[in-house]
Design an enzyme around this catalytic site. Structure first.
Site, PDB file in Angstrom:
ATOM      1  N   LEU A  10       0.708  -1.287   0.166  1.00  0.00           N
ATOM      2  CA  LEU A  10       0.112   0.298   0.000  1.00  0.00           C
ATOM      3  C   LEU A  10       0.992   1.162  -0.003  1.00  0.00           C
ATOM      4  O   LEU A  10       0.683   2.127   0.435  1.00  0.00           O
ATOM      5  CB  LEU A  10      -1.118   0.138   1.435  1.00  0.00           C
ATOM      6  CG  LEU A  10      -1.988  -1.311   0.815  1.00  0.00           C
ATOM      7  CD1 LEU A  10      -3.057  -1.367   2.625  1.00  0.00           C
ATOM      8  CD2 LEU A  10      -2.613  -0.674  -0.296  1.00  0.00           C
ATOM      9  N   MET A  13       1.524   3.616  -5.159  1.00  0.00           N
ATOM     10  CA  MET A  13       1.108   3.208  -6.216  1.00  0.00           C
ATOM     11  C   MET A  13       0.185   2.270  -6.119  1.00  0.00           C
ATOM     12  O   MET A  13      -0.415   2.432  -6.851  1.00  0.00           O
ATOM     13  CB  MET A  13       2.519   2.444  -6.707  1.00  0.00           C
ATOM     14  CG  MET A  13       3.711   2.844  -7.979  1.00  0.00           C
ATOM     15  SD  MET A  13       2.920   4.027  -8.774  1.00  0.00           S
ATOM     16  CE  MET A  13       2.628   2.725 -10.566  1.00  0.00           C
ATOM     17  N   ARG A  33       2.394  -5.766   3.916  1.00  0.00           N
ATOM     18  CA  ARG A  33       2.826  -6.042   5.522  1.00  0.00           C
ATOM     19  C   ARG A  33       2.998  -4.997   6.877  1.00  0.00           C
ATOM     20  O   ARG A  33       2.763  -6.363   7.947  1.00  0.00           O
ATOM     21  CB  ARG A  33       4.509  -5.887   5.289  1.00  0.00           C
ATOM     22  CG  ARG A  33       5.733  -6.166   6.505  1.00  0.00           C
ATOM     23  CD  ARG A  33       6.970  -6.080   6.210  1.00  0.00           C
ATOM     24  NE  ARG A  33       7.830  -4.396   5.636  1.00  0.00           N
ATOM     25  CZ  ARG A  33       8.647  -4.475   5.848  1.00  0.00           C
ATOM     26  NH1 ARG A  33       9.424  -5.714   5.076  1.00  0.00           N
ATOM     27  NH2 ARG A  33       8.748  -3.796   4.545  1.00  0.00           N
ATOM     28  N   SER A 129       3.816   1.493 -16.564  1.00  0.00           N
ATOM     29  CA  SER A 129       4.229   2.607 -16.341  1.00  0.00           C
ATOM     30  C   SER A 129       3.274   3.734 -16.599  1.00  0.00           C
ATOM     31  O   SER A 129       1.853   3.443 -16.566  1.00  0.00           O
ATOM     32  CB  SER A 129       5.272   2.601 -17.730  1.00  0.00           C
ATOM     33  OG  SER A 129       5.429   3.148 -18.394  1.00  0.00           O
ATOM     34  N   LYS A 183       8.996  -3.865 -20.489  1.00  0.00           N
ATOM     35  CA  LYS A 183       9.083  -2.807 -20.137  1.00  0.00           C
ATOM     36  C   LYS A 183      10.608  -1.156 -19.159  1.00  0.00           C
ATOM     37  O   LYS A 183      10.588  -0.877 -19.856  1.00  0.00           O
ATOM     38  CB  LYS A 183       8.267  -2.372 -17.966  1.00  0.00           C
ATOM     39  CG  LYS A 183       7.859  -1.117 -17.326  1.00  0.00           C
ATOM     40  CD  LYS A 183       7.931  -1.537 -15.854  1.00  0.00           C
ATOM     41  CE  LYS A 183       8.138  -0.346 -14.966  1.00  0.00           C
ATOM     42  NZ  LYS A 183       8.124  -0.270 -13.756  1.00  0.00           N
ATOM     43  N   HIS A 186      11.441   0.197 -23.247  1.00  0.00           N
ATOM     44  CA  HIS A 186      10.443   0.847 -23.014  1.00  0.00           C
ATOM     45  C   HIS A 186      10.948   2.277 -22.503  1.00  0.00           C
ATOM     46  O   HIS A 186      11.123   3.226 -22.676  1.00  0.00           O
ATOM     47  CB  HIS A 186       8.674   0.229 -22.933  1.00  0.00           C
ATOM     48  CG  HIS A 186       8.099   1.849 -22.522  1.00  0.00           C
ATOM     49  ND1 HIS A 186       7.341   1.560 -21.092  1.00  0.00           N
ATOM     50  CD2 HIS A 186       8.046   3.075 -23.056  1.00  0.00           C
ATOM     51  CE1 HIS A 186       7.688   2.697 -21.037  1.00  0.00           C
ATOM     52  NE2 HIS A 186       7.080   3.726 -22.365  1.00  0.00           N
ATOM     53  N   ASN A 187      10.458   2.545 -21.193  1.00  0.00           N
ATOM     54  CA  ASN A 187      10.917   3.318 -20.339  1.00  0.00           C
ATOM     55  C   ASN A 187       9.861   3.870 -19.335  1.00  0.00           C
ATOM     56  O   ASN A 187      10.408   4.743 -20.748  1.00  0.00           O
ATOM     57  CB  ASN A 187      12.832   3.397 -20.020  1.00  0.00           C
ATOM     58  CG  ASN A 187      12.893   3.480 -21.450  1.00  0.00           C
ATOM     59  OD1 ASN A 187      12.837   5.951 -21.278  1.00  0.00           O
ATOM     60  ND2 ASN A 187      13.229   3.883 -22.200  1.00  0.00           N
ATOM     61  N   GLU A 197      12.792   6.130 -24.897  1.00  0.00           N
ATOM     62  CA  GLU A 197      12.391   7.466 -24.697  1.00  0.00           C
ATOM     63  C   GLU A 197      13.938   8.661 -24.799  1.00  0.00           C
ATOM     64  O   GLU A 197      13.735   9.870 -25.466  1.00  0.00           O
ATOM     65  CB  GLU A 197      12.001   7.946 -23.383  1.00  0.00           C
ATOM     66  CG  GLU A 197      12.117   9.064 -22.493  1.00  0.00           C
ATOM     67  CD  GLU A 197      11.889   9.405 -21.391  1.00  0.00           C
ATOM     68  OE1 GLU A 197      10.807   8.127 -20.495  1.00  0.00           O
ATOM     69  OE2 GLU A 197      12.237   9.238 -19.838  1.00  0.00           O
ATOM     70  N   ARG A 294      24.684  12.737 -23.692  1.00  0.00           N
ATOM     71  CA  ARG A 294      24.632  12.747 -22.764  1.00  0.00           C
ATOM     72  C   ARG A 294      25.569  13.260 -21.887  1.00  0.00           C
ATOM     73  O   ARG A 294      26.238  14.219 -20.756  1.00  0.00           O
ATOM     74  CB  ARG A 294      23.440  12.546 -21.250  1.00  0.00           C
ATOM     75  CG  ARG A 294      21.812  12.295 -22.042  1.00  0.00           C
ATOM     76  CD  ARG A 294      20.670  11.788 -21.232  1.00  0.00           C
ATOM     77  NE  ARG A 294      19.588  11.933 -21.560  1.00  0.00           N
ATOM     78  CZ  ARG A 294      18.545  11.990 -20.950  1.00  0.00           C
ATOM     79  NH1 ARG A 294      19.135  11.609 -19.780  1.00  0.00           N
ATOM     80  NH2 ARG A 294      17.530  11.658 -21.359  1.00  0.00           N
TER      81      ARG A 294
HETATM   82  P1  2AM Z   1       6.282  -1.901   4.516  1.00  0.00           P
HETATM   83  O1  2AM Z   1       4.443  -0.650   4.532  1.00  0.00           O
HETATM   84  O2  2AM Z   1       5.407  -2.830   5.224  1.00  0.00           O
HETATM   85  O3  2AM Z   1       6.882  -1.121   4.291  1.00  0.00           O
HETATM   86  C1  2AM Z   1       6.698  -0.237  -0.869  1.00  0.00           C
HETATM   87  O4  2AM Z   1       7.701   0.593  -0.375  1.00  0.00           O
HETATM   88  C2  2AM Z   1       5.951  -1.233  -0.592  1.00  0.00           C
HETATM   89  O5  2AM Z   1       6.597  -2.512  -0.464  1.00  0.00           O
HETATM   90  C3  2AM Z   1       5.249  -0.923   0.713  1.00  0.00           C
HETATM   91  O6  2AM Z   1       3.989  -1.241   0.747  1.00  0.00           O
HETATM   92  C4  2AM Z   1       6.378  -1.371   2.176  1.00  0.00           C
HETATM   93  O7  2AM Z   1       5.407  -2.335   2.976  1.00  0.00           O
HETATM   94  C5  2AM Z   1       6.833  -2.840   1.117  1.00  0.00           C
HETATM   95  N1  2AM Z   1       8.075  -3.929   1.398  1.00  0.00           N
HETATM   96  C6  2AM Z   1       9.206  -3.157   0.900  1.00  0.00           C
HETATM   97  N2  2AM Z   1      10.131  -3.610   1.727  1.00  0.00           N
HETATM   98  C7  2AM Z   1       9.197  -5.285   1.992  1.00  0.00           C
HETATM   99  C8  2AM Z   1       9.841  -6.636   2.921  1.00  0.00           C
HETATM  100  N3  2AM Z   1      10.896  -6.698   2.472  1.00  0.00           N
HETATM  101  N4  2AM Z   1       8.682  -7.472   2.346  1.00  0.00           N
HETATM  102  C9  2AM Z   1       7.372  -7.145   2.609  1.00  0.00           C
HETATM  103  N5  2AM Z   1       7.294  -5.905   2.272  1.00  0.00           N
HETATM  104  C10 2AM Z   1       7.866  -4.881   2.118  1.00  0.00           C
END
Ligand code: 2AM
Length: 496
Positions: A10, A13, A33, A129, A183, A186-187, A197, A294
């Site tokens: 969560l 994105m 998590r 993307s 992906k 393309h980027n 791009e 560049r």
């Molecule tokens: P979190 O909120 O518990 O940190 C972007 O960082 C997303 O990836 C978040 O939802 C984050 O969860 C999750 N994330 C990043 N590293 C992680 C890990 N090692 N195990 C589980 N979730 C992870």
């Protein structure tokens, strides 16, 4: 169970993608998590929606309709593997689909497809993307992996994706890691590996340079030219924003662009497409030159010193018809862009061959048409070319593009010739033309290279069909004793 799809992760994105899928009528189950984020999300952004929360993986699984579909939008790397393990232990059943929508490197997606399929599950690695904005209102989605997963996820994916020209910017890409691979090639803004791009941006910058330093036009005049181009074959997001940039003034009335230090940054990632091209042995010269341009821009101080000691040609005023020259420049930009995309698709074709993928090229072009930085009318024509002939060897063999290049060719050559006389560098325009001239040459001077290699290293060569004789047999490795010394030993340590 009432959930159509689950989403783990969560961050912004993930939240935006959930809200987007909810808007499109799907029931999404959210998990993270750190489960406090689930509650926070439900109580705020997701308030009043159909979105459900889960506080454990088994709860998430229990809330989903079968076959279950679960998107991971977590940090690339071990977090993805951890969640895959947790999902399997948490009650995933054969036929269920794990989708990785993160920024994973494609070899990881190849591996995960194989691992999950071996256990009876399905895996999809999907490029996403368009950034946070795209996730919320319509990203470009590039799913690849287990083909059997596509019919199950297609309605959700194609409704959630951006729509362009009445069609979703999402189609099935191909097997295993091909979604994440595409992906990479393309980027968009949030992608790991800028490529095409870079080329588009460099071509536009060279056109700007020619108009400014060559024709001596002011930013406003150049902006108007770009605006006009944006109504024709070059119609694209990048041309559009370039016109806006050129018109943008500082408080003193001077264009902001002319106050910007001419040292281009790179997130250090642009080079990856070029490296991938070198690894695949494919001449993706335009992206390579864009990266090098560049690099050259970055040594500003050294360029200042060089400019003091090395003169170019004396600046002559342009004597030709300016409007005709500007039309030529539009054609040069168009032709170079055709070459850049031709090279990009060649790179994909090489990789597909190597990894045994059946890539959906028409679908790939379609996905890029909206919701991303290189979106353009041009990509519609590419889609049409591959729809007409899915096995198209190269874009240049398509009727539409071969005609376009033929029309553009005279102007393209005039622009580069003039730039050379002016001493204005056009690495991307020039390398595109050099590629084109090499590609359409039946004979290139590699015969001499082979002779040199055989001369100094006894690397051997093959005879040209039609020139075979008693000594030179067709299809055999031939070594000639060029110097009368050194005998007939052939080097076998390297080939080609
Ligand atoms: P979190 O909120 O518990 O940190 C972007 O960082 C997303 O990836 C978040 O939802 C984050 O969860 C999750 N994330 C990043 N590293 C992680 C890990 N090692 N195990 C589980 N979730 C992870």
């Amino acid at each position: 169970a009432t959930g159509d799809i689950g989403l783990i992760g969560l961050a912004v994105m993930g939240q935006n993608l959930i809200l987007n899928m909810n808007d499109k009528g799907f029931t999404v189950v959210a998990y993270n998590r750190t489960t406090s984020k689930v509650d926070h999300f439900l109580a705020n952004e997701a308030k009043g929606t159909k979105i459900q929360g889960a506080h454990s993986i088994p709860e998430l699984i229990a809330k989903l309709k079968k076959p279950r579909k679960i998107i991971l939008l977590v940090k690339a790397g071990s977090a993805v593997d951890d969640f895959i393990d947790q999902l399997i232990q948490g009650g995933l059943e054969p036929g269920d689909i794990v989708i990785d929508g993160g920024n994973s490197h494609y070899p990881d997606s190849i591996r995960r497809t194989q691992t999950l399929e071996a256990k009876g599950f399905l895996f999809v690695g999907s490029g996403v993307s368009g950034g946070e904005e795209g996730a919320r209102h319509g990203p470009s989605l590039m799913p690849g992996g287990s083909p059997a997963a596509w019919p199950a996820i297609q309605p959700i994916f194609q409704k959630t994706a951006a729509q362009a020209y009445g069609e979703p910017c999402c189609d099935w890409v191909g097997e295993t890691g091909s979604g994440h691979y595409v992906k990479m090639v393309h980027n968009g803004k949030y992608n790991l590996f800028p490529g095409i791009e870079y080329g588009d941006m460099q071509l536009i910058a060279e056109a700007y340079d020619i108009l400014k330093r060559g024709l001596g036009l002011a930013e406003d005049e150049i902006a108007d030219i770009f605006l006009k181009w944006n109504k024709g074959v070059l119609d694209s997001f990048l041309i559009d924003i370039t016109a806006n940039i050129l018109k943008f003034k500082d408080d003193d009335g001077e264009p902001v662009v002319s106050k910007i230090l001419d040292k281009a940054g790179q997130k250090g990632t642009g080079k990856w497409t070029a490296i991938a091209a070198l690894d695949a042995g494919t001449a993706v010269t335009l992206i390579g030159e864009a990266v090098f341009a560049r690099c050259l821009s970055a040594i500003k101080e050294e360029r200042i010193r060089a400019s003091k000691v090395m003169d170019g040609p004396k600046k002559e005023p342009f004597r030709g018809d300016k409007q005709l020259f500007i039309d030529d420049l539009e054609q040069a930009l168009y032709a170079s862009k055709i070459i850049s995309y031709t090279q990009g698709f060649m790179l994909m074709r090489e990789t597909a061959k190597e990894l045994n993928w059946n890539l959906n090229y028409a679908g790939i072009a379609k996905m890029w048409r909206g919701g991303c930085i290189i979106k353009s009318v041009f990509l519609k024509d590419i889609t049409d070319a591959y729809v007409k002939n899915p096995k198209l060897e190269s874009l240049l063999f398509d009727d539409f593009f071969s005609r376009a290049i033929r029309t553009a060719q005279p102007g393209w050559r005039r622009v580069i010739a003039q730039a050379v006389l002016w001493g204005i560098p056009t690495p991307a325009f020039s390398t595109a033309l050099a590629f084109f001239d090499g590609y359409r040459s039946e004979v290139v001077p590699a015969n001499l290279l082979q002779a040199q290699r055989d001369y100094f290293g006894a690397h051997t060569f093959r005879v040209l069909p039609g020139k075979e004789n008693d000594k030179f047999k067709l299809g055999e490795d031939i070594h000639v004793n060029w110097t009368g010394r050194g005998g007939n030993v052939s080097a076998s340590t390297y080939n080609t």
